[in-house]
Motif scaffolding. Structure first.
Motif: not given
Length: 219
Positions: A156, A195, A183-184, A172, A175-176, A180-181, A158, A192-193
């Protein structure tokens, strides 16, 4: 083309560079041409492999950043604009093999008084740190933001979102749907990412807390 266009100075073009590009545009048997600037890769010595392409002016998209040189328009996607912001383009046929030369400024995405932790022992954390510094931060820097990898435990990440991202109403979404997209997609082993930002402390958010306003700079 957008009905209302906000112009931004991305590249610093010398008069000789502007004149040469305008000459090349005039030499084509087409009207209403613009110059699209794109990033094709990173150079080993620093800077980027930058491509210039003539396109119709109506190929401008809603996401593009536009520079008006006075003689022609230049189009950039947000990543390109953030990556080469402040680079200087010169033209000297006698000095350079191609005529054009680009001097890239030293990148400074994160403010000098902010320290990024680098003592991670997990190889995956180091890969993630490289992704943040080379791809994520240059993209969100266009909105005055940056991301710090605060910690990495149990697959994960942080992260702290600073600058224009801290307190931003779209943080957000960024981020999401953006960070996050990415990174995945590139590091699927990061599960998990998280915040860890205190967004109430944000002093200069890019978007105020208004529902439905704006888009992620990474979209």
């Amino acid at each position: 083309m957008k009905e209302t266009t906000h112009f931004v100075e991305v590249l610093e073009l010398t008069p000789s560079a502007v004149a040469k590009i305008a000459e090349l545009i005039d030499g084509r048997d087409r009207e209403n041409l613009a110059v699209r600037v794109a990033i094709a890769g990173k150079l080993p010595a620093g800077g980027y492999q930058t491509e210039f392409k003539f396109v119709d002016r109506d190929e401008l998209t809603e996401e593009d950043v536009v520079q008006d040189t006075g003689s022609f328009h230049m189009y950039y996607d947000e990543f390109a604009a953030a990556s080469i912001q402040g680079a200087r383009v010169d033209f000297d046929e006698a000095k350079y093999s191609s005529g054009f030369n680009i001097d890239y400024p030293e990148p400074q995405v994160i403010p000098p008084d902010v320290n990024q932790r680098r003592d991670f022992e997990n190889p995956l954390a180091l890969e993630l740190l490289n992704l943040i510094e080379t791809e994520i931060n240059p993209a969100i820097a266009m909105h005055g933001g940056y991301v710090i990898l605060e910690n990495f435990e149990d697959d994960s990440a942080y992260v702290f979102m600073g600058g224009g991202c801290q307190g931003c109403g779209m943080s957000q979404v960024t981020l999401r749907e953006g960070i996050e997209r990415m990174i995945h997609e590139k590091l699927p082993d990061v599960k998990n990412v998280v915040d860890v930002t205190d967004h109430e402390e944000g002093e200069n958010p890019y978007y105020a807390e208004t529902a439905g306003v704006g888009e992620s700079p990474l979209d």
